[in-house]
Write a protein that holds these residues in place. Structure first.
Motif, mmCIF file in Angstrom:
data_model
loop_
_atom_site.group_PDB
_atom_site.id
_atom_site.type_symbol
_atom_site.label_atom_id
_atom_site.label_comp_id
_atom_site.label_asym_id
_atom_site.label_seq_id
_atom_site.Cartn_x
_atom_site.Cartn_y
_atom_site.Cartn_z
ATOM 1 N N ASP A 1 0.753 -1.158 0.136
ATOM 2 C CA ASP A 1 0.070 0.099 0.061
ATOM 3 C C ASP A 1 0.894 1.240 -0.026
ATOM 4 N N LYS A 2 0.195 2.201 -0.498
ATOM 5 C CA LYS A 2 1.144 3.622 -0.346
ATOM 6 C C LYS A 2 0.552 4.734 0.566
ATOM 7 N N ASN A 3 1.584 5.324 1.315
ATOM 8 C CA ASN A 3 1.171 6.279 2.329
ATOM 9 C C ASN A 3 1.182 7.668 1.730
ATOM 10 N N GLY A 4 0.874 8.740 2.292
ATOM 11 C CA GLY A 4 0.957 10.162 1.902
ATOM 12 C C GLY A 4 2.092 10.455 1.146
ATOM 13 N N SER A 5 3.390 10.108 1.478
ATOM 14 C CA SER A 5 4.730 10.292 0.832
ATOM 15 C C SER A 5 5.073 9.553 -0.115
ATOM 16 N N GLY A 6 4.134 8.614 -0.655
ATOM 17 C CA GLY A 6 4.473 7.640 -1.596
ATOM 18 C C GLY A 6 5.311 6.247 -1.263
ATOM 19 N N LYS A 7 5.702 6.301 0.078
ATOM 20 C CA LYS A 7 6.347 4.899 0.405
ATOM 21 C C LYS A 7 5.502 3.784 0.671
ATOM 22 N N ARG A 8 6.051 2.924 0.147
ATOM 23 C CA ARG A 8 5.392 1.459 0.338
ATOM 24 C C ARG A 8 5.100 0.800 1.678
#
Length: 584
Positions: free
Chosen positions: A33-40
């Protein structure tokens, strides 16, 4: 009570949610999944109560495999996931796993007790269909999971394999699966005669080149059907005479292989070629075998004949090539059937990765030890790892161990001459090819001595054509084999080796990580960044991927328990759990 003991004894509160890494489609951008910063990052999914016919298991350790990267690369185009909508049904990978029973449904309470440890055979078959664990069935890269009827009552019974020795650690258990694949590569068996009740094609050149003997071929076994093409008059008479008391369907009016295949649409179990024929027909014959088929070339001369062979079928379908210059048609079936790791000289091409290391370990630890082991790879860092792992042990066993990088030679001839020079200018008794590259497989075949084995371990795709000299199987009795999977028996065999202390799978561990950094772990496997296996500990929520060598700096208490040459150990794993587990 120490964290590791509480964990082992299930003396903590099982959470309501499990962290799990899910694949939603093709590419690393669809992994996790992807968080707000784009990190998986992993998903949070509910941990359900097991139904009456299910069990709840905990994932203790997971070895990352290159096969996991193939799922991410291919997504729904993966052969085991055809047609799956991965956006709606994401895949949880991870099939190299150590599991602990947490809770069993009503049906299984007597058989599966909380705290029992297992490994799993990933190739689960249920009602004739494959439902692989870590592919169709959610795999080990989830902290907890449910196993149901497919795994517990599959076509082979239960696909869970119990760990009997409680002293082996989680990483050792998880890595049984890849080690079993390597062990299984030397346990291959082929038929020692024609397939009973099978389909047999007898292919001639229109001449009676020899007085062929069929007596032994049909002794105590007979095919269901025989198709003959262009047999000489005497040969046909001899064949019919031998088969006269057997219930066999015989057809002899076919003009060529293509016509014959119209009636034998699944291919032939056995193809016997009587006399020399041209390369084009040999190639067509080689492509006409069904899985586990055997092509027997009863040739008349020793002239080189290079033909295009689908090595993917050698690897996955287990087709085999045999032959002889004799007249006893059965004789090649019984020659050179021992595919175990044998001989005085062993050559491994492309052996710098984790699986190559396992092959080298088995070669060096074999009894009696070989005299020469030569390993090649194009990555300098991987060759350095081989030197560190195996040089000293090889010398202790009296083995001349050499590692070579083909890129460091001015020419292919110089490289080849160096390999042969390190084997006293002789060809090799056993050659293992770990590169799925046609040119490397062709190169590997050129090093085969009399009665030697070429083990094509790399998972070459079907349709991969390689030019091989078919006369090698005729004049030198060499065998081309291939396999890189394992069955339940192979995994049980490898697990017992681990439990008895005969095999320590931990020598493969090059890095460890918690559940949080699986994305980087998979990327490291995909790019070949680590010279060994990466082990994920799903219950450790916050530990970035780290090499075993760097553990001493970042986690000195854990690093203090590393073994000789900074190898991963049961004690280091226990300390890692004591320090890093966050149990409630």
């Amino acid at each position: 009570m120490d964290n590791s003991k509480r964990y082992r004894d299930l003396k903590y509160k099982i959470p309501e949610q499990s962290q799990a890494w899910r694949i939603y489609g093709k590419g690393m951008e669809n992994f996790g999944d992807k968080n707000g910063s784009g990190k998986r990052h992993p998903s949070l999914i509910p941990i359900p109560e097991p139904k009456d016919d299910e069990i709840l298991v905990r994932s203790d350790a997971v070895g990352l495999c290159f096969s996991d990267t193939k799922i991410i690369k291919l997504g729904p185009d993966h052969p085991r996931l055809k047609g799956r909508n991965m956006k709606e049904e994401p895949v949880i990978p991870g099939h190299e796993v150590a599991l602990t029973i947490v809770k069993a449904g009503k049906k299984w309470k007597k058989r599966y007790k909380p705290g029992q440890k297992y490994i799993i055979q990933a190739d689960v078959y249920y009602k004739g269909r494959i439902s692989s664990y870590g592919y169709v069935i959610p795999g080990g890269l989830s902290q907890y999971g449910i196993l149901g009827t497919e795994v517990l009552e599959g076509d082979a019974g239960s696909y869970l394999i119990p760990i009997k020795n409680k002293n082996i650690c989680y990483s050792q258990a998880a890595l049984v699966e890849p080690w079993a694949c390597v062990v299984a590569a030397y346990r291959i068996k082929h038929r020692d005669g024609i397939k009973p009740d099978g389909s047999l094609l007898l292919l001639g050149n229109g001449k009676d080149e020899k007085e062929w003997s069929f007596d032994n071929l049909f002794q105590n076994r007979a095919p269901k059907s025989v198709c003959s093409i262009r047999l000489g008059k005497k040969t046909k008479t001899s064949l019919l005479s031998t088969l006269q008391n057997k219930t066999v369907s015989i057809s002899s009016n076919e003009d060529n292989i293509e016509t014959a295949k119209e009636h034998f649409t699944e291919g032939f179990d056995d193809i016997i070629i009587l006399g020399d024929i041209n390369e084009e027909i040999l190639t067509k014959a080689a492509d006409s075998m069904c899985p586990y088929g055997i092509m027997n070339y009863m040739a008349g001369n020793t002239h080189t004949q290079m033909i295009n062979i689908d090595v993917g079928k050698i690897h996955y379908d287990r087709i085999s090539f045999i032959g002889s210059l004799d007249n006893d048609v059965n004789q090649p079936y019984t020659g050179n059937l021992d595919y175990s790791l044998k001989g005085d000289s062993i050559l491994l091409l492309g052996a710098g990765g984790p699986m190559g290391q396992m092959h080298i370990h088995l070669a060096i630890e074999r009894d009696p030890p070989p005299e020469v082991v030569i390993a090649t790879d194009i990555a300098k860092e991987r060759l350095n790892a081989l030197e560190s792992l195996f040089r000293k042990r090889a010398e202790q066993r009296g083995i001349r161990f050499t590692s070579l990088n083909p890129k460091e030679f001015r020419s292919q001839d110089e490289y080849r001459n160096t390999i042969l020079k390190n084997n006293n200018k002789k060809l090799f008794d056993y050659v293992i090819c770990l590169a799925a590259i046609p040119a490397v497989i062709e190169e590997a075949s050129s090093y085969l001595a009399e009665r030697s084995i070429l083990n094509i371990f790399a998972g070459v795709s079907k349709g991969t054509l390689v030019n091989l000299n078919i006369k090698d199987v005729v004049t030198k009795t060499v065998k081309w084999i291939g396999h890189s999977g394992s069955g339940i028996e192979d995994m049980e065999y490898a697990l017992r080796m681990v439990e008895s202390g005969e095999l320590n799978t931990n020598i493969s561990v090059a890095g460890v990580s918690g559940i949080n950094d699986v994305w980087n772990g998979i990327e490291a496997v995909r790019t070949g960044l680590f010279p060994g296996k990466i082990v994920i500990y799903p219950q450790i929520e916050h530990m970035d991927l780290i090499t075993i060598g760097d553990l001493k700096k970042r986690y000195p208490k854990v690093g203090a328990y590393l073994g000789k040459d900074d190898r991963w150990t049961e004690e280091a794993e226990r300390q890692l759990f004591d320090d890093m587990l966050n149990l409630r």
